[in-house]
Design an enzyme around this catalytic site. Structure first.
Site, PDB file in Angstrom:
ATOM      1  N   HIS A  56      40.022 -45.860  -7.778  1.00 45.19           N
ATOM      2  CA  HIS A  56      40.306 -46.707  -6.626  1.00 45.19           C
ATOM      3  C   HIS A  56      40.130 -45.958  -5.308  1.00 45.19           C
ATOM      4  O   HIS A  56      39.693 -46.536  -4.313  1.00 45.19           O
ATOM      5  CB  HIS A  56      41.736 -47.238  -6.735  1.00 45.19           C
ATOM      6  CG  HIS A  56      42.064 -48.322  -5.756  1.00 45.19           C
ATOM      7  ND1 HIS A  56      41.634 -49.618  -5.906  1.00 45.19           N
ATOM      8  CD2 HIS A  56      42.777 -48.309  -4.603  1.00 45.19           C
ATOM      9  CE1 HIS A  56      42.067 -50.352  -4.901  1.00 45.19           C
ATOM     10  NE2 HIS A  56      42.772 -49.582  -4.091  1.00 45.19           N
ATOM     11  N   HIS A 102      43.018 -56.995  -4.717  1.00 44.10           N
ATOM     12  CA  HIS A 102      44.374 -56.737  -5.207  1.00 44.10           C
ATOM     13  C   HIS A 102      44.512 -57.432  -6.551  1.00 44.10           C
ATOM     14  O   HIS A 102      45.421 -58.221  -6.783  1.00 44.10           O
ATOM     15  CB  HIS A 102      45.424 -57.206  -4.203  1.00 44.10           C
ATOM     16  CG  HIS A 102      46.418 -56.146  -3.857  1.00 44.10           C
ATOM     17  ND1 HIS A 102      47.762 -56.366  -3.736  1.00 44.10           N
ATOM     18  CD2 HIS A 102      46.257 -54.818  -3.630  1.00 44.10           C
ATOM     19  CE1 HIS A 102      48.392 -55.242  -3.432  1.00 44.10           C
ATOM     20  NE2 HIS A 102      47.495 -54.284  -3.363  1.00 44.10           N
ATOM     21  N   HIS A 104      44.721 -56.244 -10.043  1.00 43.47           N
ATOM     22  CA  HIS A 104      45.700 -55.879 -11.065  1.00 43.47           C
ATOM     23  C   HIS A 104      47.128 -56.233 -10.663  1.00 43.47           C
ATOM     24  O   HIS A 104      47.891 -56.756 -11.488  1.00 43.47           O
ATOM     25  CB  HIS A 104      45.581 -54.390 -11.404  1.00 43.47           C
ATOM     26  CG  HIS A 104      44.410 -54.070 -12.285  1.00 43.47           C
ATOM     27  ND1 HIS A 104      43.262 -54.812 -12.280  1.00 43.47           N
ATOM     28  CD2 HIS A 104      44.225 -53.085 -13.203  1.00 43.47           C
ATOM     29  CE1 HIS A 104      42.405 -54.302 -13.159  1.00 43.47           C
ATOM     30  NE2 HIS A 104      42.970 -53.251 -13.734  1.00 43.47           N
ATOM     31  N   SER A 541      35.993 -52.413  -7.142  1.00 43.62           N
ATOM     32  CA  SER A 541      37.114 -52.652  -8.052  1.00 43.62           C
ATOM     33  C   SER A 541      36.585 -52.636  -9.477  1.00 43.62           C
ATOM     34  O   SER A 541      36.026 -53.629  -9.952  1.00 43.62           O
ATOM     35  CB  SER A 541      37.780 -53.992  -7.739  1.00 43.62           C
ATOM     36  OG  SER A 541      38.830 -54.243  -8.654  1.00 43.62           O
TER      37      SER A 541
END
Length: 762
Positions: A56, A102, A104, A541
């Site tokens: 990330h 955003h 997860h 991502s």
């Protein structure tokens, strides 16, 4: 530069192979860490490396591919590598914008996960000195027939709406799609757009030995610890246990922080400011120091906390929201504190900039971490995974569904009832789209448009990605995502000027996923180069997987365009009975990878429609010319569902239109040898429908030839008023516009009305 031996605090665990694995570090990465330190790391240092070397934060699998993107141009003031990209507009204005995921957090806690995604993207924009004026989002969920998907969908939408509404930023557009591939891993991509004077842009670059680091905003808690690492691994059945790693939102503090930060930036008392986002204090401090080529020293015992006995490890890795790190001029610390206190926020000195290049952390005077700063950021190993297409994808590209075409009227209503195509009114009615009183086009149009306050300049914004195209042919799918996003912006009369992207994929360690990623990026890069829309930043991502497999590859494009005068804006629906309807662009009847095949024939197969970037550029140039001369009353791009769906949507209008409007259309001239399904539902790229007065339509037809864009008059707005009629070569279809309207607007509410009020995350 050699790190001293940092001290191990009482109670800290010993470093073992299992502990290294729990931190998401590979054996070779741990060996590199020991080489950098020339010793074993402490537990705190292990946490620092694990956060900054997570996928990330480090982009260790994607970095080499991202170099394909064009990132420079005459309008680029700030490209990738900062909190947000910045593009030059006109009259000294600039636009700052960014999109991030955003995913997860939302999968395990939909309300807070989605809300904090909005908060984080707002901070990325206002830390550039820009005032946020618009929000967008791109959302993906599993089918609404499943109660858990309805729970996730409802919670995420409520979180997005509550946060944006409380802060007072309008949500002006976006997209929502549903597919089985997202059932275990929803996608929440949030985009923010802000405006700033060109000479007032600030960057997150620490400098000036002796300048002071201050933690400002909310206090630090234990929420969100290891959030960056959580985002860098696949979801499993045990992921619900990661709920404590989901941050907790406080939009009211965010509003205060926004105003305080903009005042700080304008004051001249600070040299840098950065959001404590992924990896919290660790990433904000280390990245600002690395950009400036300086060292920093922090004392975590000085960081304001909201929970007792927090360790340096917890303080450094917490992702508590609504916090910023500020580098203040050493002689103006009191001035910074005064501004923050004016806004009822804390500002606490926690460290300083140093000359030695070390990333040093003390706790009550005891050194608990000391790492060469440049190596901490730059020496994470970079991977070059194998990239091989899954043979099944190639097989699916070559297939066609069994020919069992239903009546066109039935197919059209089936498509309008599909939640991925139907009106998203249920979603955007939960958002405030008009706060700040600058919204020109809100949700329901091809692109949102917001006027820069006090000017006539408009900023057009859109998000787009047709994931089934990318799943079947990632290269063409990547091109198409950029082309459609640019077309959406051009359809409202704006000139596309740049993009941000959110690249959502499965595990890059799988050869077929990395193939998808590489090829999609190649397509995006080619389209951006051809259309003159450089990439100013974004987000990768990875690891969007669940026990049933990876998501469909979903590279979301956030496109920004500019209108010199918002008086020239175009809207997506027909407005004036008697107007001529024009079809711009070439119709070939391409049904491969179409919504018709997916939702009507239940087959996600075939090659997606090829994108001719020269044709796209020509169409966009024509649309800008038409809008600039006020030659049209409406314009709507042809995309999901083809020409029939685009015409129906233009008749149905926006949710705020009192009644739908009819249309009498004759497409025999463009049909030729195409089947009814091909001409009605083919998804050929580079097309738009436009309505104009008969006199202006004649001008558009003439000028279209000069731009090299095929153009045909195919009908008239109004006609019998309440009838939607299309004449085909061998039949005529008619549907009452009230039926179209009800089908389109009831699709999602009808499914959500079945939601169990006691539904939970179980």
């Amino acid at each position: 530069m050699t790190a001293t031996r940092a001290e191990v605090l009482p109670g800290e665990p010993a470093i073992t192979d299992d502990l290294v694995r729990e931190h998401g570090l590979r054996p070779q990465e741990y060996d590199t860490i020991k080489s950098i330190l020339q010793r074993e790391p402490t537990f705190t240092e292990l946490g620092i490396f694990s956060a900054l070397w997570s996928e990330h934060c480090s982009y260790k699998h994607s970095r080499s591919i991202l170099k394909l993107f064009p990132t420079e141009g005459p309008n680029v003031l700030q490209g990738p590598g900062e909190n947000a990209g910045v593009l030059r507009l006109t009259d000294g204005w600039a636009v700052a914008f960014k999109i991030e995921s955003h995913n997860h957090p939302t999968a395990v806690e939909p309300y807070q996960g989605a809300a904090t995604g909005v908060g984080g993207i707002l901070r990325d924009v206002f830390t550039m000195g820009a005032r946020p004026i618009a929000l967008l989002n791109s959302l993906r969920f599993g089918p609404l027939s499943d109660p858990h998907n309805r729970y996730l969908f409802a919670g995420a939408v409520r979180g997005i709406g509550d946060y944006g509404n409380c802060v007072g930023i309008p949500t002006v557009g976006g997209e929502v799609s549903f597919s089985p591939s997202y059932a275990g891993n929803p996608l929440i991509n949030a985009m923010c757009v802000g405006v700033v004077r060109e000479d007032e842009v600030i960057r997150a670059v620490a400098e000036g030995s002796g300048n002071v680091l201050l933690a400002v905003g909310a206090r630090t808690g234990r929420d969100g610890i290891h959030g960056a690492s959580f985002a860098s691994e696949a979801l499993t059945e045990e992921s619900q246990a990661r709920r404590p790693q989901v941050q907790v939102a406080d939009p009211f503090t965010e509003k205060l922080l926004l105003e305080a930060s903009l005042e700080l930036i304008a004051s001249g008392f600070i040299v840098a400011i950065q959001d404590m986002g992924a990896a919290g204090l660790t990433s904000s401090s280390a990245e600002m120091a690395a950009r400036g080529g300086v060292g920093i020293e922090i004392d975590t015992a000085r960081v304001p906390t909201r929970e007792p006995d927090m360790t340096p490890y917890e303080i450094l890795l917490s992702e508590s929201q609504e916090r910023m790190l500020v580098v203040a001029l050493r002689d103006h610390v009191a001035d910074v504190e005064a501004i923050m206190h004016k806004w009822e926020l804390e500002a606490v000195p926690i460290g300083q900039v140093t000359e030695d290049g070390m990333y040093r952390v003390r706790h009550a005077g005891v050194i608990v971490a000391e790492i060469p700063g440049r190596q901490l950021i730059e020496e994470c190993p970079v991977y070059h995974p194998e990239a091989t297409e899954d043979p099944l994808r190639a097989t699916l590209r070559g297939q066609t569904p069994e020919q069992r075409d239903p009546p066109p009227e039935t197919a059209l209503l089936t498509l309008l009832d599909e939640p991925s195509i139907a009106s998203k009114r249920w979603v955007f009615e939960q958002y405030d789209s008009t706060v700040q009183a600058s919204t020109v086009n809100g949700p329901g149009h091809d692109a949102g448009v917001v006027r820069i306050p006090g000017t006539s300049i408009g900023i057009a914004v859109a998000t787009d990605c047709t994931s089934r195209y990318v799943a079947l042919d990632p290269y063409e799918g990547g091109k198409a995502a950029v082309a459609e996003a640019a077309r959406n912006v051009a359809c409202v009369g704006a000139r596309p000027i740049g993009i941000t992207n959110c690249l959502n994929f499965g595990s890059p360690e799988k050869a077929d996923v990395f193939f998808q990623f590489r090829e999609a990026c190649r397509g995006i890069a080619e389209a951006c180069s051809a259309l003159g829309t450089p990439v100013t930043g974004g987000n990768v991502s990875f690891y969007n997987e669940h026990p049933q497999g990876a998501i469909d590859p979903t590279p979301v494009i956030g496109m920004v365009g500019v209108l010199d005068d918002v008086a020239n804006v175009l809207r997506s629906s027909f407005t004036t009975p008697g107007d001529a309807i024009l079809l711009l662009g070439r119709t070939r009847g391409h049904l491969g990878a179409s919504a018709y095949w997916e939702y009507v024939l239940d087959a996600v197969v075939g090659s997606p429609p090829p994108v001719d970037l020269a044709d796209e550029k020509a169409l966009q140039s024509l649309l800008l010319h038409v809008a600039g001369r006020s030659l049209a009353h409406s314009c709507h791009d042809v995309s999901d569902g083809g020409l029939a769906v685009a015409l129906a949507e233009a008749c149905i209008g926006t949710p705020y239109q009192a009644t739908p409007i009819g249309a009498i259309v004759d497409i025999r001239e463009i049909q030729g040898n195409l089947t009814d399904a091909e001409v009605l539902f083919g998804e050929d790229q580079g097309r738009a429908i436009l309505s104009a007065s008969p006199a202006d339509a004649a001008i558009v037809l003439t000028e279209a030839r000069e731009f090299g864009v095929p153009a045909t008059q195919i009908g008239t707005v109004g006609g019998d008023g309440d009838i939607f009629q299309i004449q085909l070569a061998r039949r005529r279809i008619e549907v009452d516009t009230a039926v179209l309207h009800q089908t389109y607007f009831d699709a999602i509410p009808g499914r959500m009305d079945t939601m169990d009020p006691q539904a939970t995350d179980n």
